[in-house]
Enzyme design. Structure first.
Site, PDB file in Angstrom:
ATOM      1  N   SER A 264      -1.504   6.147   4.886  1.00 45.58           N
ATOM      2  CA  SER A 264      -2.143   6.008   6.196  1.00 45.58           C
ATOM      3  C   SER A 264      -2.105   7.365   6.896  1.00 45.58           C
ATOM      4  O   SER A 264      -1.231   8.193   6.604  1.00 45.58           O
ATOM      5  CB  SER A 264      -1.359   4.994   7.038  1.00 45.58           C
ATOM      6  OG  SER A 264      -1.789   5.037   8.385  1.00 45.58           O
TER       7      SER A 264
ATOM      8  N   TYR B 235       6.930   1.951   9.831  1.00 50.67           N
ATOM      9  CA  TYR B 235       5.621   1.956   9.179  1.00 50.67           C
ATOM     10  C   TYR B 235       5.223   3.385   8.808  1.00 50.67           C
ATOM     11  O   TYR B 235       4.913   3.675   7.655  1.00 50.67           O
ATOM     12  CB  TYR B 235       4.560   1.316  10.087  1.00 50.67           C
ATOM     13  CG  TYR B 235       3.194   1.292   9.435  1.00 50.67           C
ATOM     14  CD1 TYR B 235       2.868   0.295   8.515  1.00 50.67           C
ATOM     15  CD2 TYR B 235       2.236   2.275   9.698  1.00 50.67           C
ATOM     16  CE1 TYR B 235       1.635   0.272   7.881  1.00 50.67           C
ATOM     17  CE2 TYR B 235       1.005   2.268   9.069  1.00 50.67           C
ATOM     18  CZ  TYR B 235       0.707   1.258   8.171  1.00 50.67           C
ATOM     19  OH  TYR B 235      -0.518   1.245   7.534  1.00 50.67           O
TER      20      TYR B 235
HETATM   21  N1  LIG Z   1      -6.369  -1.420   8.448  1.00 48.00           N
HETATM   22  C1  LIG Z   1      -5.940  -0.237   8.837  1.00 48.00           C
HETATM   23  O1  LIG Z   1      -6.238   0.236   9.963  1.00 48.00           O
HETATM   24  C2  LIG Z   1      -5.117   0.607   7.898  1.00 48.00           C
HETATM   25  C3  LIG Z   1      -4.987   1.974   8.191  1.00 48.00           C
HETATM   26  C4  LIG Z   1      -4.254   2.777   7.344  1.00 48.00           C
HETATM   27  C5  LIG Z   1      -3.655   2.243   6.227  1.00 48.00           C
HETATM   28  N2  LIG Z   1      -3.773   0.909   5.969  1.00 48.00           N
HETATM   29  C6  LIG Z   1      -3.106   0.398   4.758  1.00 48.00           C
HETATM   30  O2  LIG Z   1      -4.097  -0.154   3.917  1.00 48.00           O
HETATM   31  C7  LIG Z   1      -3.497  -1.134   3.076  1.00 48.00           C
HETATM   32  C8  LIG Z   1      -4.344  -2.394   3.106  1.00 48.00           C
HETATM   33  O3  LIG Z   1      -4.326  -2.914   4.422  1.00 48.00           O
HETATM   34  P1  LIG Z   1      -5.532  -3.728   5.059  1.00 48.00           P
HETATM   35  O4  LIG Z   1      -5.833  -3.106   6.346  1.00 48.00           O
HETATM   36  O5  LIG Z   1      -6.608  -3.920   4.065  1.00 48.00           O
HETATM   37  O6  LIG Z   1      -4.754  -5.099   5.354  1.00 48.00           O
HETATM   38  P2  LIG Z   1      -5.192  -6.647   5.239  1.00 48.00           P
HETATM   39  O7  LIG Z   1      -6.644  -6.813   5.529  1.00 48.00           O
HETATM   40  O8  LIG Z   1      -4.203  -7.389   6.074  1.00 48.00           O
HETATM   41  O9  LIG Z   1      -4.947  -6.986   3.682  1.00 48.00           O
HETATM   42  C9  LIG Z   1      -3.649  -6.949   3.145  1.00 48.00           C
HETATM   43  C10 LIG Z   1      -3.672  -7.424   1.693  1.00 48.00           C
HETATM   44  O10 LIG Z   1      -2.354  -7.241   1.152  1.00 48.00           O
HETATM   45  C11 LIG Z   1      -1.886  -8.488   0.612  1.00 48.00           C
HETATM   46  N3  LIG Z   1      -0.426  -8.538   0.794  1.00 48.00           N
HETATM   47  C12 LIG Z   1       0.275  -8.435   1.956  1.00 48.00           C
HETATM   48  N4  LIG Z   1       1.593  -8.554   1.722  1.00 48.00           N
HETATM   49  C13 LIG Z   1       1.742  -8.706   0.373  1.00 48.00           C
HETATM   50  C14 LIG Z   1       2.866  -8.906  -0.486  1.00 48.00           C
HETATM   51  N5  LIG Z   1       4.127  -9.004  -0.013  1.00 48.00           N
HETATM   52  N6  LIG Z   1       2.651  -9.029  -1.819  1.00 48.00           N
HETATM   53  C15 LIG Z   1       1.376  -8.970  -2.319  1.00 48.00           C
HETATM   54  N7  LIG Z   1       0.292  -8.809  -1.547  1.00 48.00           N
HETATM   55  C16 LIG Z   1       0.467  -8.682  -0.220  1.00 48.00           C
HETATM   56  C17 LIG Z   1      -2.652  -9.566   1.413  1.00 48.00           C
HETATM   57  O11 LIG Z   1      -2.806 -10.799   0.705  1.00 48.00           O
HETATM   58  P3  LIG Z   1      -1.726 -12.016   0.823  1.00 48.00           P
HETATM   59  O12 LIG Z   1      -1.425 -12.206   2.278  1.00 48.00           O
HETATM   60  O13 LIG Z   1      -2.396 -13.182   0.168  1.00 48.00           O
HETATM   61  O14 LIG Z   1      -0.544 -11.565   0.030  1.00 48.00           O
HETATM   62  C18 LIG Z   1      -4.019  -8.888   1.530  1.00 48.00           C
HETATM   63  O15 LIG Z   1      -4.747  -9.053   0.317  1.00 48.00           O
HETATM   64  C19 LIG Z   1      -2.060  -1.317   3.589  1.00 48.00           C
HETATM   65  O16 LIG Z   1      -1.180  -0.616   2.765  1.00 48.00           O
HETATM   66  C20 LIG Z   1      -2.096  -0.710   4.977  1.00 48.00           C
HETATM   67  O17 LIG Z   1      -0.838  -0.230   5.389  1.00 48.00           O
HETATM   68  C21 LIG Z   1      -4.494   0.089   6.761  1.00 48.00           C
END
Ligand SMILES: NC(=O)c1ccc[n+]([C@@H]2O[C@H](COP(=O)([O-])OP(=O)(O)OC[C@H]3O[C@@H](n4cnc5c(N)ncnc54)[C@H](OP(=O)(O)O)[C@@H]3O)[C@@H](O)[C@H]2O)c1
Length: 249
Positions: free
Chosen positions: A135, A145
């Site tokens: 991130s 985080y």
């Molecule tokens: N969105 C942002 O603004 C942003 C910015 C920078 C970085 N990121 C990073 O991008 C990545 C993806 O985030 P996102 O924004 O796409 O989030 P999201 O829409 O909430 O999706 C999260 C995914 O991770 C899975 N997950 C969560 N906990 C898990 C666990 N313990 N074991 C296996 N799977 C798990 C969830 O499925 P289940 O709940 O079914 O397990 C879901 O498929 C993360 O690493 C996040 O830190 C996000």
């Protein structure tokens, strides 16, 4: 057909990686906890792109879940996307310690162990790639985080150095705010985040795949965030923390 294993593949960035890689004719292995959602995502991808899709329900915060995914990686994959992640509701030091440790397990232990499980096969075949989703927060000091994501960036660069010279690529992906389920799941108030700071998951993945092909070790998609990271380097840490703690509580 090359195979890609994506963790957190049912929502947000992981689902965008799944669409992009299916369109590129990868066979997919989708990892997440929710089995029904995994099955639905797999059906949609098979129907739309005609690719093979395996589902691997696993909680990456557990020994059982990690062992299951490690064992699939030992069979060999061409691309690993360590994407699963989340934010904890609340602010440090009020977040229960077990929630903080759970985050470190998913963001750090899982990334370490899955990288180690995928690498030997890739090195043997002299090809393959690993994308670790960190991130922009990694470049700022903002609680567990950001600390865990800073680890992901440093670890990815270190691992890339260690395999340097081979055709195996390792890249940390550092997106800014992306419209996904992340903020709602973390009960974050996003009202203070200006509209121009929001990115689309498909755009982030497109830029990530381009940077991976270019051999970059750290990818910061979008000019706006490249500028924020560059300027951030010249701003004192105390001022950085004050500004970043006001955006997206
Ligand atoms: N969105 C942002 O603004 C942003 C910015 C920078 C970085 N990121 C990073 O991008 C990545 C993806 O985030 P996102 O924004 O796409 O989030 P999201 O829409 O909430 O999706 C999260 C995914 O991770 C899975 N997950 C969560 N906990 C898990 C666990 N313990 N074991 C296996 N799977 C798990 C969830 O499925 P289940 O709940 O079914 O397990 C879901 O498929 C993360 O690493 C996040 O830190 C996000």
């Amino acid at each position: 057909m090359p195979t890609a294993l994506i963790t957190g593949a049912t929502a947000g960035l992981g689902a965008a990686f799944a669409r992009r890689l299916a369109a590129d004719a990868y066979s997919l292995v989708l990892v997440a906890r929710d089995e029904l959602r995994l099955a639905k995502a797999a059906d949609q991808l098979k129907l739309r792109y005609g690719v093979n899709v395996e589902v691997l329900p696993a909680d990456l915060a557990t020994e059982e879940g990690l062992a299951k995914v490690e064992s699939r990686l030992h069979e060999g994959v061409d691309l690993l996307v360590n994407n699963a992640g989340f934010g904890n509701p609340g602010a440090f030091p009020h977040v229960p310690v077990e929630h903080e440790v759970r985050m470190l397990k998913v963001h750090c232990e899982a990334v370490l162990r899955l990288t180690l499980a995928a690498l030997p096969g890739m090195r043997e075949r002299e090809r393959g790639a690993i994308v670790n989703v960190a991130s922009v927060a990694a470049f700022f000091a903002r609680s567990t985080y950001s600390a865990s994501k800073a680890w992901v960036v440093n670890f990815s660069e270190s691992a890339a150095n260690a395999v340097g010279g081979s055709r195996v690529r390792i890249m940390a992906l550092c997106p800014g705010f992306v419209r996904t389920e992340f903020h709602q799941r973390a009960s974050m108030d996003t009202s203070g985040i200006p509209g121009f700071l929001w990115l689309k998951a498909d755009d982030v993945v497109r830029e990530a795949m381009r940077d991976l092909a270019l051999g970059k070790r750290v990818s910061v998609p979008d000019l706006r965030y490249k500028a924020i990271v560059a300027v951030g380097r010249f701003v004192p840490r105390s001022v950085q923390s004050m500004v970043s703690s006001r955006i997206g509580r």
